[in-house]
Design an enzyme around this catalytic site. Sequence first.
Site, short mmCIF file in Angstrom:
data_model
loop_
_atom_site.label_atom_id
_atom_site.label_comp_id
_atom_site.label_asym_id
_atom_site.label_seq_id
_atom_site.Cartn_x
_atom_site.Cartn_y
_atom_site.Cartn_z
N GLU A 363 0.83 -1.22 0.00
CA GLU A 363 0.00 0.00 0.00
C GLU A 363 0.86 1.27 0.00
O GLU A 363 0.53 2.27 0.63
CB GLU A 363 -1.02 -0.04 1.14
CG GLU A 363 -1.98 -1.21 0.92
CD GLU A 363 -3.33 -1.10 1.57
OE1 GLU A 363 -3.76 0.02 1.86
OE2 GLU A 363 -3.96 -2.16 1.75
N1 CAA Z 1 -6.14 11.57 -4.61
C1 CAA Z 1 -6.66 11.97 -5.82
N2 CAA Z 1 -5.91 12.12 -6.91
C2 CAA Z 1 -4.57 11.87 -6.79
C3 CAA Z 1 -3.97 11.46 -5.59
C4 CAA Z 1 -4.81 11.32 -4.47
N3 CAA Z 1 -4.34 10.93 -3.29
N4 CAA Z 1 -2.66 11.28 -5.79
C5 CAA Z 1 -2.44 11.57 -7.08
N5 CAA Z 1 -3.60 11.92 -7.69
C6 CAA Z 1 -3.81 12.34 -9.06
C7 CAA Z 1 -3.00 13.58 -9.39
O1 CAA Z 1 -3.68 14.75 -9.03
C8 CAA Z 1 -2.82 13.45 -10.88
O2 CAA Z 1 -3.98 13.85 -11.55
P1 CAA Z 1 -4.03 15.24 -12.44
O3 CAA Z 1 -2.99 15.06 -13.49
O4 CAA Z 1 -5.43 15.26 -12.94
O5 CAA Z 1 -3.72 16.33 -11.46
C9 CAA Z 1 -2.72 11.94 -11.09
O6 CAA Z 1 -3.33 11.33 -9.94
C10 CAA Z 1 -1.29 11.45 -11.20
O7 CAA Z 1 -0.62 11.87 -10.03
P2 CAA Z 1 0.93 12.11 -9.97
O8 CAA Z 1 1.36 12.95 -11.12
O9 CAA Z 1 1.24 12.56 -8.59
O10 CAA Z 1 1.46 10.61 -10.24
P3 CAA Z 1 2.85 9.96 -10.00
O11 CAA Z 1 3.16 9.07 -11.13
O12 CAA Z 1 3.88 10.97 -9.59
O13 CAA Z 1 2.54 8.96 -8.75
C11 CAA Z 1 2.32 8.31 -6.49
C12 CAA Z 1 2.04 9.36 -7.55
C13 CAA Z 1 1.86 8.92 -5.17
C14 CAA Z 1 3.79 7.97 -6.39
C15 CAA Z 1 1.48 7.04 -6.81
O14 CAA Z 1 1.93 6.43 -7.98
C16 CAA Z 1 1.50 6.00 -5.69
O15 CAA Z 1 0.79 6.15 -4.68
N6 CAA Z 1 2.29 4.91 -5.86
C17 CAA Z 1 2.23 3.80 -4.89
C18 CAA Z 1 1.21 2.78 -5.31
C19 CAA Z 1 0.75 1.93 -4.18
O16 CAA Z 1 0.47 2.39 -3.08
N7 CAA Z 1 0.60 0.63 -4.45
C20 CAA Z 1 0.07 -0.26 -3.48
C21 CAA Z 1 -0.54 -1.43 -4.14
S1 CAA Z 1 -2.05 -1.94 -3.44
C22 CAA Z 1 -1.65 -2.98 -2.17
O17 CAA Z 1 -0.54 -3.08 -1.74
C23 CAA Z 1 -2.83 -3.67 -1.61
C24 CAA Z 1 -2.56 -4.93 -0.93
O18 CAA Z 1 -2.78 -5.98 -1.48
C25 CAA Z 1 -2.17 -4.95 0.51
#
Ligand code: CAA
Length: 380
Positions: A363
């Site tokens: 996550e």
């Molecule tokens: N809420 C709403 N929108 C969001 C957001 C949020 N929290 N975070 C980003 N966005 C939106 C941004 O506003 C952007 O949209 P716009 O272009 O319209 O403004 C779009 O999403 C892309 O955002 P970024 O440009 O910030 O994207 P990025 O490539 O830099 O990535 C990141 C951002 C935070 C690193 C994201 O990729 C991330 O959270 N990565 C980790 C993924 C993760 O947590 N994986 C877990 C897998 S699930 C799991 O583990 C479950 C399980 O089985 C236990």
Amino acid sequence: MDFQLTEEQQAVKAAARDFAQNVLKPGAIERDEKQEFAKEEIKQLAELGFMGMMTDPKYGGSGMDTVSYVLAMEEISKIDSSVSVCMSVNNSLVCWGLEKFGTEEQKQKYLVPLAKGEKIGAFCLSEPEAGSDATSQRTTAIDEGDHYVLNGTKNWITNGGSASIYLVIAQTDVEKGHKGINAFIVERDMDGFVVGAKENKMGIRSSDTHTLIFNDVKVPKENRIGEDGFGFKFAMKTLEGGRIGIAAQALGIAAGALELATAYSKERKAFGKEIHKHQAISFKLADMATEIEASRLLCLKAASLKDEGKPIGHASAMAKLYASKTAMDATTEAVQIHGGYGFVKEYHVERLMRDAKITQIYEGTSEIQKVVISRGLLAE
Ligand code: CAA
């Protein structure tokens, strides 16, 4: 600011503790050893209303607040994080995501059995080449009019083999980047959907983690969640809340290790006295207790913000970052306090130490939590 729990919250905590100590603890070491999913125990967890804790009762849930969810996650994770991760994914990724963003038809068809715990859900975002870099989705969902056709592979999916309902993130339009990503509800028995290999893991070994394969899976259009292109935001919004669950899991692992280490330090004697009477040990316990309390406050703050409908992105990232580090530190110290006994299976602490590591990875890794926190700070 009120640090008191309500009577209802105290009752939830007591019920979770009772369940963990009496139902989960007896088989936890064996399930870990055999990598055996706690199927019967999770059925009982559902009967307690813990698989859809925050879901509205009109959709089969328990209608509790997020603070109660954190309290329950802490108590259950003190004993068995393989069970609590199943609970966390079902509650805060799958049920919450569907309740918040699903259509009424989707809620009636899918959310009701999930919140009642009659069915288990999985959240499918990660791929072989898209872990932290979650916008790099290779799974495709091609629009064919009244349905989409899904192709690709998802990795490290919690509840992968035991779920019946899967929320799957996939790329519909590559040209649009993250704005071309969608989220879909996929049923286990849809043609072309294959549950692949089960992972042999270092920790949370009895949780059910699989690769999933999609070969021309036809998904009806009504199974898309939200507007076309909403899938990435759906994943991000859902994960913000999910991270509170994992933070609470990490808190529980750390607090469980402290309980074991404290009890052991009162029993074990060295150099003529109980080992807690040696400052080398009592100071370790003091550090663990302080870091655990700080983690607990961060978790409860994030949960309270969620209950108030306020933004939680930064608070949940901070809670997960800090609590997961505390889980690693506290479990390592608990093993150290137990000495040779800590290194063998019967004393539980080595399992807690192995389980702690994943809380810094899934996550969103600790590095990703720092990205979220620092971006928020710098945007202010
Ligand atoms: N809420 C709403 N929108 C969001 C957001 C949020 N929290 N975070 C980003 N966005 C939106 C941004 O506003 C952007 O949209 P716009 O272009 O319209 O403004 C779009 O999403 C892309 O955002 P970024 O440009 O910030 O994207 P990025 O490539 O830099 O990535 C990141 C951002 C935070 C690193 C994201 O990729 C991330 O959270 N990565 C980790 C993924 C993760 O947590 N994986 C877990 C897998 S699930 C799991 O583990 C479950 C399980 O089985 C236990």
